[in-house]
Design a protein around this motif. Structure first.
Motif, mmCIF file in Angstrom:
data_model
loop_
_atom_site.group_PDB
_atom_site.id
_atom_site.type_symbol
_atom_site.label_atom_id
_atom_site.label_comp_id
_atom_site.label_asym_id
_atom_site.label_seq_id
_atom_site.Cartn_x
_atom_site.Cartn_y
_atom_site.Cartn_z
ATOM 1 N N ARG A 19 -5.899 4.819 -7.930
ATOM 2 C CA ARG A 19 -4.758 5.743 -7.873
ATOM 3 C C ARG A 19 -4.490 6.199 -9.301
ATOM 4 N NH1 ARG A 19 -0.936 9.345 -7.959
ATOM 5 N NH2 ARG A 19 0.650 9.306 -6.327
ATOM 6 N N SER A 58 -4.689 11.281 -6.176
ATOM 7 C CA SER A 58 -3.437 11.510 -6.890
ATOM 8 C C SER A 58 -2.561 12.447 -6.065
ATOM 9 C CB SER A 58 -3.728 12.155 -8.250
ATOM 10 O OG SER A 58 -2.540 12.539 -8.920
ATOM 11 N N ASN A 148 -4.572 0.354 -9.582
ATOM 12 C CA ASN A 148 -3.468 1.301 -9.785
ATOM 13 C C ASN A 148 -3.390 1.660 -11.257
ATOM 14 O OD1 ASN A 148 -1.301 2.947 -9.338
ATOM 15 N ND2 ASN A 148 0.216 1.315 -9.342
ATOM 16 N N ASP A 149 -3.571 2.940 -11.566
ATOM 17 C CA ASP A 149 -3.480 3.410 -12.946
ATOM 18 C C ASP A 149 -2.463 4.529 -13.080
ATOM 19 O OD1 ASP A 149 -4.384 2.811 -15.516
ATOM 20 O OD2 ASP A 149 -5.780 4.499 -15.561
ATOM 21 N N ALA A 154 4.845 4.668 -10.484
ATOM 22 C CA ALA A 154 5.015 3.218 -10.332
ATOM 23 C C ALA A 154 6.413 2.818 -9.886
ATOM 24 C CB ALA A 154 4.675 2.512 -11.643
ATOM 25 N N SER A 160 0.096 5.522 -1.194
ATOM 26 C CA SER A 160 -1.049 5.516 -2.106
ATOM 27 C C SER A 160 -0.981 4.434 -3.172
ATOM 28 C CB SER A 160 -1.200 6.886 -2.779
ATOM 29 O OG SER A 160 -0.066 7.168 -3.586
ATOM 30 N N ASN A 161 0.100 3.660 -3.220
ATOM 31 C CA ASN A 161 0.086 2.480 -4.093
ATOM 32 C C ASN A 161 0.446 1.220 -3.291
ATOM 33 O OD1 ASN A 161 2.980 2.778 -4.058
ATOM 34 N ND2 ASN A 161 2.998 3.647 -6.105
ATOM 35 N N VAL A 171 -6.026 -6.344 -6.114
ATOM 36 C CA VAL A 171 -5.306 -5.217 -6.716
ATOM 37 C C VAL A 171 -5.197 -5.473 -8.222
ATOM 38 C CG1 VAL A 171 -3.196 -3.841 -6.760
ATOM 39 C CG2 VAL A 171 -3.935 -4.920 -4.621
ATOM 40 N N GLY A 390 5.003 -0.156 -8.222
ATOM 41 C CA GLY A 390 3.608 0.061 -8.586
ATOM 42 C C GLY A 390 3.071 -0.960 -9.567
#
Length: 397
Positions: A19, A58, A148-149, A154, A160-161, A171, A390
């Motif tokens: 992500r 994204s 997760n980036d 967050a 999506s997270n 994760v 996040g």
């Protein structure tokens, strides 16, 4: 406890879901600031070096109607990323379905695929933004592990997270998310002192939680921007036609008492009669604002005062411009603060995203700062001391 990062993962031959935050500003279909794409490159390159098959995704803006989709596609972002990586980024213009599934299955090691804007799922019931459990489970099924980036989202629990994280075994944080945790989290929890915060922006209401938390953590809080005038009114001063949150005056009074001298306000103000770049400008002392004029920037004496305070700091966090930065005649305060920070040596300087980050980048000072956050809203909530979904979803080491 420390968070697991992509460095800790064995991803050779695995399909890695990442992500990213490619919510970049666009005008007429052209990316006007690619900083968020650039910031994601270290994580993407490391995953490729480790032999992963990459699936990137994204959001891009808010998508409420079918018509919104035409201007919110990530296709142009995929093209930009491809140029920066020097290799093809396969783009699938769907968020689910057989074409996406087959494209993911066909990926080979060190190949990259990006699928369409996750917010396209919001057109029919806000499935992404409301963390639809079925959607999170579906996206999770496309890969083996989740990274997760996307610090920019967050502070939100989305499909999506959080949704994906609930349906995979591993994760980890990407390198950008790791940096955000290290610098913003570190500045709040364990700063090298003196710790100075600079807070700007229009409204006290947007920064109440931040001010309250930083009063416990910071040695000084320098305040500028529109929110200043609510504090001046709380002090019983004339603020003319300056922006003011009348319903927050009592709160501002309480914050000033609680601050016990930690809060510093401007000592001189640039004023004019209309909210415009073209009117007659005067610089007046903070307690001499004319009744028919408004303050739109800090004055030179304030900049000098704030610069001297910043010279004593070892950690500085800046969030929000100290004047109306979009007007060139009222951008000098923000430019001056930016220059003062850029010239500090042996100081950890952190910009908490948003307009102040844009200002530093536009002025060419990006390389002079220790860290520029990619998430305005997320960094604010982090500065408040809130737990971010996040970040919470990332496994502990």
């Amino acid at each position: 406890m420390a968070k697991k990062t992509i460095r800790d993962l064995d991803v050779l031959g695995k399909t890695v879901l990442i992500r990213v935050d490619f919510n970049v500003p666009m005008k007429d279909g052209v990316i006007t600031d690619d900083n968020r794409i650039v910031q994601a490159l270290p994580t993407i390159k490391l995953a490729l070096e480790k032999g992963a098959k990459l699936v990137l995704f994204s959001h891009l803006g808010r998508v409420k109607t079918e018509e919104d989709k035409s201007s919110k596609s990530l296709a142009v972002v995929a093209k930009s990323l491809s140029e920066k990586l020097g290799q093809e980024v396969k783009f699938v213009p769907y968020t689910r379905g057989i074409e996406l599934e087959e494209a993911v299955k066909a990926l080979k090691e060190k190949e990259v695929l990006m699928f369409e804007n996750t917010r396209f799922e919001d057109v029919d019931g806000k499935k992404e933004s409301k963390n639809d459990s079925e959607l999170g489970k579906y996206w999770a099924s496309l890969g083996d592990v989740f990274v997760n980036d996307a610090f920019g989202t967050a502070h939100r629990a989305h499909a999506s997270n959080a949704g994906i994280a609930a349906n995979v075994d591993e994760v980890a944080a990407g390198l950008l998310l790791e940096k955000e945790i290290k610098f913003i989290g570190g500045a709040v929890d364990n700063p090298e002192r003196p710790f100075v915060a600079i807070l700007g922006g229009a409204k006290v209401g947007d920064k109440i939680g931040v001010i309250k938390n930083l009063l416990k953590k910071a040695d000084k809080i320098l305040i500028g921007g529109g929110m200043s005038y609510t504090f001046y009114k709380a002090m019983g001063l004339e603020i003319g036609t300056s922006i003011c949150e009348d319903d927050k005056v009592e709160l501002a009074t309480e914050l000033l008492k609680e601050a016990n001298g930690k809060i510093e306000l401007a000592v001189d103000i640039k004023v004019t009669k209309d909210f415009s770049n073209d009117g007659v400008i005067k610089v007046v002392d903070f307690d001499k604002i004319p009744s028919d004029e408004m303050g739109l920037d800090i004055g030179p004496k304030t900049l000098e005062k704030y610069t001297e305070i910043l010279k004593t700091a070892k950690t500085v966090v800046w969030n929000g411009p100290v004047g109306v930065f979009e007007f060139s005649n009222f951008a000098q305060g923000t430019i001056g603060v930016c220059e003062a920070l850029a010239n500090l040596e042996n100081v950890t300087t952190i910009i908490g995203g948003g307009d102040s980050a844009a200002a530093a980048i536009q002025l060419g000072f990006a390389e002079k700062f220790t860290h520029i956050s990619t998430g305005g809203g997320a960094s604010l909530e982090y500065l408040e001391g809130k737990a971010l979904p996040g970040v919470e979803i990332v496994d502990e080491v």
